[in-house]
Design a protein around this motif. Structure first.
Motif, PDB file in Angstrom:
ATOM      1  N   UNK A   2      -1.064   7.865   5.504  1.00 32.19           N
ATOM      2  CA  UNK A   2      -1.776   7.269   6.636  1.00 32.19           C
ATOM      3  C   UNK A   2      -3.276   7.364   6.423  1.00 32.19           C
ATOM      4  N   UNK A   3      -3.707   8.532   5.933  1.00 30.73           N
ATOM      5  CA  UNK A   3      -5.137   8.730   5.719  1.00 30.73           C
ATOM      6  C   UNK A   3      -5.674   7.769   4.672  1.00 30.73           C
ATOM      7  N   UNK A   4      -4.981   7.717   3.530  1.00 33.68           N
ATOM      8  CA  UNK A   4      -5.525   6.845   2.482  1.00 33.68           C
ATOM      9  C   UNK A   4      -5.406   5.381   2.878  1.00 33.68           C
ATOM     10  N   UNK A   5      -4.414   5.072   3.706  1.00 30.65           N
ATOM     11  CA  UNK A   5      -4.304   3.682   4.160  1.00 30.65           C
ATOM     12  C   UNK A   5      -5.523   3.306   4.996  1.00 30.65           C
ATOM     13  N   UNK A   6      -5.893   4.214   5.900  1.00 30.46           N
ATOM     14  CA  UNK A   6      -7.084   3.943   6.713  1.00 30.46           C
ATOM     15  C   UNK A   6      -8.308   3.761   5.839  1.00 30.46           C
ATOM     16  N   UNK A   7      -8.387   4.618   4.827  1.00 33.24           N
ATOM     17  CA  UNK A   7      -9.522   4.568   3.928  1.00 33.24           C
ATOM     18  C   UNK A   7      -9.577   3.221   3.208  1.00 33.24           C
ATOM     19  N   UNK A   8      -8.410   2.753   2.745  1.00 33.83           N
ATOM     20  CA  UNK A   8      -8.361   1.468   2.040  1.00 33.83           C
ATOM     21  C   UNK A   8      -8.760   0.338   2.986  1.00 33.83           C
ATOM     22  N   UNK A  22       0.835  -1.196   0.000  1.00 39.68           N
ATOM     23  CA  UNK A  22       0.000   0.000   0.000  1.00 39.68           C
ATOM     24  C   UNK A  22       0.873   1.252   0.000  1.00 39.68           C
ATOM     25  N   UNK A  23       1.938   1.211   0.803  1.00 42.76           N
ATOM     26  CA  UNK A  23       2.811   2.389   0.850  1.00 42.76           C
ATOM     27  C   UNK A  23       3.436   2.676  -0.511  1.00 42.76           C
ATOM     28  N   UNK A  44       3.197  10.630  -2.154  1.00 43.94           N
ATOM     29  CA  UNK A  44       2.423  11.434  -1.214  1.00 43.94           C
ATOM     30  C   UNK A  44       3.201  11.618   0.089  1.00 43.94           C
ATOM     31  N   UNK A  45       2.726  12.574   0.891  1.00 39.37           N
ATOM     32  CA  UNK A  45       3.393  12.773   2.180  1.00 39.37           C
ATOM     33  C   UNK A  45       2.935  11.695   3.152  1.00 39.37           C
ATOM     34  N   UNK A  61      -5.599   2.896  -5.132  1.00 40.99           N
ATOM     35  CA  UNK A  61      -6.334   4.001  -4.494  1.00 40.99           C
ATOM     36  C   UNK A  61      -5.439   4.851  -3.602  1.00 40.99           C
ATOM     37  N   UNK A  62      -4.293   4.306  -3.216  1.00 43.07           N
ATOM     38  CA  UNK A  62      -3.425   5.015  -2.272  1.00 43.07           C
ATOM     39  C   UNK A  62      -2.945   6.353  -2.810  1.00 43.07           C
TER      40      UNK A  62
END
Lengths: 233, 423
Positions: free
Chosen positions: A110-116, A97-98, A104-105, A148-149
């Motif tokens: 972290x935000x998009x990871x949570x979202x995924x 995912x990273x 991205x910063x 999506x990340x």
């Protein structure tokens, strides 16, 4: 959002796309169906600039990307889930995912990871597992999650149902429907014509490098030619 | 099944005879100006046949022997243990590593000169292997010409000192940067290549550099090499008996101790140690940075990596450049340690040994690579007692290693959970 104008693509001397024009409008789900060797994957690869179109134009959000290098195209709000998933099997789910959010910063990642993880709770459970050890469906979820990340405005899916169990396919298509609700434009390339057209706002039928038909998903489903050729009569 | 086993075992035994008899069974002896072939003594020939017999028996019962060995290792290694908590593991690891480094700092003061000299060589190989590990282990680019960058580093220092009188400390960064530049230059043409093709091109590049050094006699002295390379100084203090450089003082006079040749050896060892530690730390840092993950991603799946917007060019070139940089580091230290370099030090065998270290250690694993560098450098020295058979023993050790631990001494570990095997 994404416009292809009379695109010709060559592999060496062989022309794979003979003047294809496709338009994907913002917020739509557009499906591209076609038989083996029709040029579906070539069309996607042309959008990504590998190989580049030999003539015609590819326009992404008003910008001509026909001659841009792949790396630059892939950083401009478009993400692709490649055919056959192509996750990094030696890396863990989280690392995969990273990689998706590479440019991205940290905070955004972290935000998009949570979202995924919200979209795919399964991935959260397997966060520290090597991606290659997961089932096909989970790997496909990871491939979509990875795409999506980067917080794309548009996501391109190449054969997301390939080699998956019917139940898992259903799940994947539900997720794709959900992506539209989040405002992500979806360009879906599928052999699984029935499900792809059912979900799509509009659809294109590609045959031997040319667009044969284009209509709304419902109309294509009802079209006798399409039914004969792609839906098994 | 049994018949097939016997056939196979016979075949292996015959091969053993064919390989070993000509090598061990005959001796070349000089009688006056002629060289004659003399049969070896009876014990050697007995030994050869005994070896063939051992091979035969082993191959005959191979399945059951290997099966038992396999059981043993799976019992003892505890592969199904739950991994330690990450922070705990990292903590222990860093403590152990710090301990080893501190030990290594004081160790040379109690050892013989020869041992310290050998240890310096080990450290040079550690630097080389860590650098190659970036290219081969992390980025997955098979580089068979790595020794070229090593040569660039060494020759940069040698030439700079010979023509411009540049000291070690100035030459160190210049050598490393020049090697990195060569890495960049080599990187460009090979970007499109992969696997075997890449290996061949890098092999060619390694040879080009060596042949160039060999033939550019006016600049490099050709096969005669370059001698008189100065030793490093410590804040302007030299380690020789007499001071050579202008404005320098000598170490033993400054500290008012008796001159000893060992000071220089120990000093070189300490420099190599510090540089090796720096190499390890910097590369470790790179591995944790996004660029490190990009290397791995590109190795795992190039198409996927590109689909995420990674530029193949940038990622590959960065791996090549960083790998080459540390080879240049090692080369400078090597030139300073030897005091004399010639193209002979940079033959393909060196590349092969460095690659062997990386593979033996476990691709991508730093600790594994360090262990393998120690093993590969020291093993031939330990086997010196066996004189002419030492390379044979070395080769056998490598083969055995690859049979039992194909993943390397200490394969790269990432924190992950494995499903338990269902019995």
């Amino acid at each position: 959002m994404l416009v292809l104008e009379d695109v010709h693509t060559h592999y060496g001397k062989i022309e794979a796309l003979h003047g294809v024009s496709v338009e994907v409008k913002k917020g739509e789900i557009v499906s591209l169906i076609g038989a083996n060797g029709a040029g579906k994957t070539t069309l996607l690869m042309t959008v990504c600039g590998n190989p580049q179109a030999s003539s015609g134009r590819v326009i992404l959000e008003g910008r001509d990307i026909t001659r841009e290098p792949t790396a630059q195209i892939m950083r401009s709000g478009i993400a692709i889930v490649p055919e056959g998933r192509r996750i990094f099997s030696g890396l863990t789910v989280e690392e995969n995912l990273h990689m998706g959010g590479f440019f991205n910063t940290k905070g955004e990642i972290r935000k998009s990871q949570e979202h995924v993880y919200e979209l795919f709770p399964r991935l959260k459970e397997r966060e520290n597992q090597r991606a290659g050890t997961m089932s096909g469906g989970e790997q496909q979820m990871l491939a979509i999650g990875r795409a999506l990340m980067s917080k794309p405005n548009m996501i391109i899916l190449d054969e997301p149902s390939l080699g998956l169990a019917p139940l898992v396919i259903k799940q994947i298509f539900e997720i794709i429907g959900h992506l539209r609700e989040e405002g992500i434009t979806v360009f879906l390339v599928e052999q699984n014509a029935h499900q792809a057209l059912n979900l799509a706002d509009r659809g294109y039928v590609l045959e031997t490098g040319k667009i044969r038909l284009q209509d709304t998903g419902k109309n294509l489903l009802a079209n006798p030619d399409v039914q004969n050729a792609y839906l098994g009569g | 099944m049994a018949a097939q086993n016997i056939k196979h075992a016979l075949f292996c035994a015959v091969i053993t005879l064919i390989i070993s008899y000509p090598i061990l069974g005959f001796n070349l002896e000089a009688q006056g100006i002629n060289v004659t072939i003399v049969g070896a003594n009876a014990t050697t020939i007995m030994g050869v046949f005994l070896a063939a017999l051992v091979v035969f028996v082993f191959q005959l019962f191979r399945d059951s022997i290997m099966g038992k060995l396999g059981n043993l290792s799976s019992l003892s290694s505890g592969t199904h243990k739950e991994p330690m908590a990450e922070n705990k593991r990292v903590k222990i690891e860093s403590w152990v590593l710090t301990g080893i480094v501190v030990l290594a700092l004081f160790w040379p003061f109690f050892m013989s000169r020869g041992a310290v000299d050998l240890a310096t060589l080990v450290l040079i190989y550690i630097m080389l292997a860590l650098g190659l590990n970036v290219v081969v282990g992390l980025a997955g680019l098979l580089d068979l010409g790595y020794v070229a960058f090593y040569a660039v580093g060494a020759y940069t220092f040698a030439l700079l000192s010979q023509y411009l009188g540049v000291s070690f400390w100035f030459a160190l960064p210049i050598g490393a940067l020049l090697a990195a530049t060569f890495g960049l230059v080599l990187g460009f043409p090979v970007l499109r290549l992969r696997g075997d093709y890449l290996a061949i091109v890098t092999l060619g590049f390694g040879e080009i550099i060596r042949i160039l050094l060999n033939n550019w006699t006016s600049l490099t002295g050709g096969p005669n090499g370059i001698g008189g390379i100065p030793d490093p100084t410590l804040f302007g203090m030299e380690f020789g008996r007499r001071v050579k450089g202008e404005g320098n003082t000598s170490f033993h006079e400054t500290f008012n101790i008796a001159y000893s040749g060992e000071h220089k050896v120990i000093f070189l060892y300490l420099i190599a140690l510090v540089l090796a530690v720096i190499t390890a730390l910097v590369i470790r840092r790179f591995m944790r940075m996004p660029v490190g993950r990009a290397w791995e991603a590109l190795r795992e799946d190039e198409i996927a990596a590109r689909s995420l917007g990674l530029s193949r060019t940038a990622v590959k070139l960065s791996a090549f450049t960083i790998g080459a940089f540390f080879a240049g580091f090692a080369g400078t230290v090597f030139a300073s340690k030897q005091g004399f370099i010639s193209p002979e030090s940079f033959v393909f065998l060196e590349s092969a040994i460095i690659l062997a270290i990386v593979v033996l250690g476990g691709m991508g694993s730093q600790i594994g690579v360090v262990l393998a560098a120690i093993a590969v450098t020291i093993l031939p020295e330990l086997a010196r007692e066996f004189s002419e058979y030492r390379m044979l023993i070395f080769g056998a050790a490598m083969v055995l290693m690859m049979v039992w631990r194909p993943q390397g001494l200490m394969p790269m570990r990432r924190i992950h959970i494995e499903l338990k095997k269902q019995e």
